[in-house]
Each structure stands twice: as C-alpha cells, then as structure tokens.
Design a protein around this motif. Structure first.
Motif, PDB file in Angstrom:
ATOM      1  N   GLU A  13     -86.116 -69.968 -59.607  1.00  0.00           N
ATOM      2  CA  GLU A  13     -85.565 -69.038 -58.623  1.00  0.00           C
ATOM      3  C   GLU A  13     -84.909 -67.868 -59.362  1.00  0.00           C
ATOM      4  O   GLU A  13     -84.341 -68.039 -60.438  1.00  0.00           O
ATOM      5  CB  GLU A  13     -84.505 -69.722 -57.755  1.00  0.00           C
ATOM      6  N   ALA A  14     -84.992 -66.702 -58.757  1.00  0.00           N
ATOM      7  CA  ALA A  14     -84.359 -65.520 -59.345  1.00  0.00           C
ATOM      8  C   ALA A  14     -82.846 -65.630 -59.224  1.00  0.00           C
ATOM      9  O   ALA A  14     -82.320 -66.221 -58.280  1.00  0.00           O
ATOM     10  CB  ALA A  14     -84.847 -64.259 -58.633  1.00  0.00           C
ATOM     11  N   ARG A  15     -82.177 -65.060 -60.208  1.00  0.00           N
ATOM     12  CA  ARG A  15     -80.713 -64.985 -60.219  1.00  0.00           C
ATOM     13  C   ARG A  15     -80.308 -63.510 -60.186  1.00  0.00           C
ATOM     14  O   ARG A  15     -81.087 -62.637 -60.579  1.00  0.00           O
ATOM     15  CB  ARG A  15     -80.152 -65.642 -61.478  1.00  0.00           C
ATOM     16  N   ILE A  16     -79.092 -63.255 -59.751  1.00  0.00           N
ATOM     17  CA  ILE A  16     -78.581 -61.878 -59.694  1.00  0.00           C
ATOM     18  C   ILE A  16     -78.737 -61.193 -61.055  1.00  0.00           C
ATOM     19  O   ILE A  16     -79.106 -60.024 -61.128  1.00  0.00           O
ATOM     20  CB  ILE A  16     -77.088 -61.873 -59.261  1.00  0.00           C
ATOM     21  N   SER A  17     -78.507 -61.931 -62.127  1.00  0.00           N
ATOM     22  CA  SER A  17     -78.592 -61.361 -63.476  1.00  0.00           C
ATOM     23  C   SER A  17     -80.015 -60.945 -63.862  1.00  0.00           C
ATOM     24  O   SER A  17     -80.215 -60.274 -64.864  1.00  0.00           O
ATOM     25  CB  SER A  17     -78.037 -62.346 -64.508  1.00  0.00           C
ATOM     26  N   ASP A  18     -81.012 -61.322 -63.059  1.00  0.00           N
ATOM     27  CA  ASP A  18     -82.405 -60.960 -63.324  1.00  0.00           C
ATOM     28  C   ASP A  18     -82.774 -59.567 -62.811  1.00  0.00           C
ATOM     29  O   ASP A  18     -83.897 -59.113 -63.036  1.00  0.00           O
ATOM     30  CB  ASP A  18     -83.358 -61.953 -62.639  1.00  0.00           C
ATOM     31  N   ALA A  19     -81.873 -58.908 -62.130  1.00  0.00           N
ATOM     32  CA  ALA A  19     -82.220 -57.680 -61.399  1.00  0.00           C
ATOM     33  C   ALA A  19     -82.919 -56.641 -62.279  1.00  0.00           C
ATOM     34  O   ALA A  19     -83.964 -56.106 -61.903  1.00  0.00           O
ATOM     35  CB  ALA A  19     -80.985 -57.081 -60.736  1.00  0.00           C
ATOM     36  N   HIS A  20     -82.367 -56.337 -63.439  1.00  0.00           N
ATOM     37  CA  HIS A  20     -82.953 -55.277 -64.271  1.00  0.00           C
ATOM     38  C   HIS A  20     -84.348 -55.661 -64.757  1.00  0.00           C
ATOM     39  O   HIS A  20     -85.294 -54.865 -64.659  1.00  0.00           O
ATOM     40  CB  HIS A  20     -82.034 -54.964 -65.456  1.00  0.00           C
ATOM     41  N   SER A  21     -84.498 -56.870 -65.255  1.00  0.00           N
ATOM     42  CA  SER A  21     -85.798 -57.330 -65.748  1.00  0.00           C
ATOM     43  C   SER A  21     -86.817 -57.418 -64.615  1.00  0.00           C
ATOM     44  O   SER A  21     -87.991 -57.068 -64.790  1.00  0.00           O
ATOM     45  CB  SER A  21     -85.643 -58.687 -66.439  1.00  0.00           C
ATOM     46  N   LEU A  22     -86.390 -57.862 -63.441  1.00  0.00           N
ATOM     47  CA  LEU A  22     -87.288 -57.941 -62.282  1.00  0.00           C
ATOM     48  C   LEU A  22     -87.731 -56.547 -61.859  1.00  0.00           C
ATOM     49  O   LEU A  22     -88.911 -56.318 -61.573  1.00  0.00           O
ATOM     50  CB  LEU A  22     -86.604 -58.670 -61.132  1.00  0.00           C
TER      51      LEU A  22
END
Length: 182
Positions: A20-29
């Motif tokens: 599952e995606a995490r908030i900290s993934d935003a830039h990479s996503l």
C-alpha cells in the motif's frame, strides 16, 4: 483496506515489492506517474497533470482512509515503478463497484509489473464482501493493456467510438471493461 506487503519477481528476475502507498511515497509516486503519461494510454497530458507532492499526499491519504478503496505501488530498490488504485463510489447505488486505474513507469513496461499489480489487487477484492464489480476504461489502441485485462477475466461491456481525440486530431475508442466478483 490493509494489505500485507509482498515480494514478487519481474520477468527479468528482479525482486519487486508490492504494498500500500504511504504518505511518504508522494514524491516518488508523482515522478512515476509523470513517466508514463504519454498521450497513448492515459487520457491527459503531462501538462494537465500538474499535481504537487502535497496533492499526491492528500490523494494517498484519501484512498487509504476511504472504505473499499486501495492504492498499491510496485517498488524496486526503494523507487516506485508502478501503481494501481481502486476507487469505490460513495453513491449508495454504486458502492458495490470499484473503478480501477493504473500505470507502470516507462522504463519498467513489458516486465510483468502491471500483471503483478493486477493479480494482487484482484486477490484482495475477491476477499472483499462489499465490492461486487470491478471496472475500468482503456484506450482501444492499448492492445497490450486490453490483452492483460482479458487475461484477468475482464470483459468488454462497451465501446465509445471516437471518445478520445489526440493532439494530432486522431480519434481513439474508449473501451469499458468489467469483472464480476460474485
């Protein structure tokens, strides 16, 4: 939905993590999404995708906290290389459906990443008692995508002729596909 992270092998034998995606993934996503927006499979241009990292964080949070919604990412060596999301409608007559969208980083296409994401997503929803129908839309010219969706049991339910108009004034059909889970 709470999904356990799992390790899988790409077609080339590289270990891919699905989670599952995490908030900290935003830039990479955000960077991953920008890589696959090419005007050939996604109905918007890079210029139209002007989301900030904060907006992506909000999207991740919204999907992670909404009932029956999901945002999975595929990751290789701490870089996001693909994503799939399912959004369940808040409307009472459509709450039994989940709308799918997905993409794979341009450098990872045709490596089985889309199939890994699709398989994990379907496995999760087959255990979900509330979502009865998964659906998606695809460009009629996206032959590899249409093939994969059929492989996972999706059926074409409609075709909107000339629904998509490209920047060079060519028309593409919009294909609507569904998979019943009950």
């Amino acid at each position: 939905m709470k999904i356990e992270a799992s390790a899988h092998l790409s077609k080339s034998g590289k270990e891919i993590t699905l989670r599952e995606a995490r908030i900290s993934d935003a830039h990479s996503l955000r960077k991953c999404i920008l890589s696959y927006i090419n005007g050939l499979t996604i109905p918007f241009t890079r210029e139209e995708f002007d989301k900030s990292d904060t907006e992506i964080e909000n999207w991740i949070n919204e999907l992670n906290s909404a009932p029956n919604c999901l945002l999975l990412i595929a990751e290789y060596e701490d870089r996001i290389i693909g994503n799939i999301d399912v959004t369940s409608s808040r409307r009472s007559m459509l709450k039994h459906t989940g709308y799918i969208s997905m993409g794979v980083h341009k450098n990872w296409q045709n490596q089985g990443i889309g199939s890994l994401l699709f398989r994990k997503m379907i496995n999760e929803y087959e255990r979900n008692q509330e979502i009865e129908l998964l659906w998606l839309q695809a460009f009629g010219t996206n032959l590899s995508g249409l093939h994969m969706y059929r492989k996972f049991g999706f059926n074409e339910n409609g075709r909107q002729k000339k629904f998509i108009k490209t920047h060079d004034n060519k028309y593409i059909d919009n294909v609507i596909m569904t998979k019943a889970l009950i």
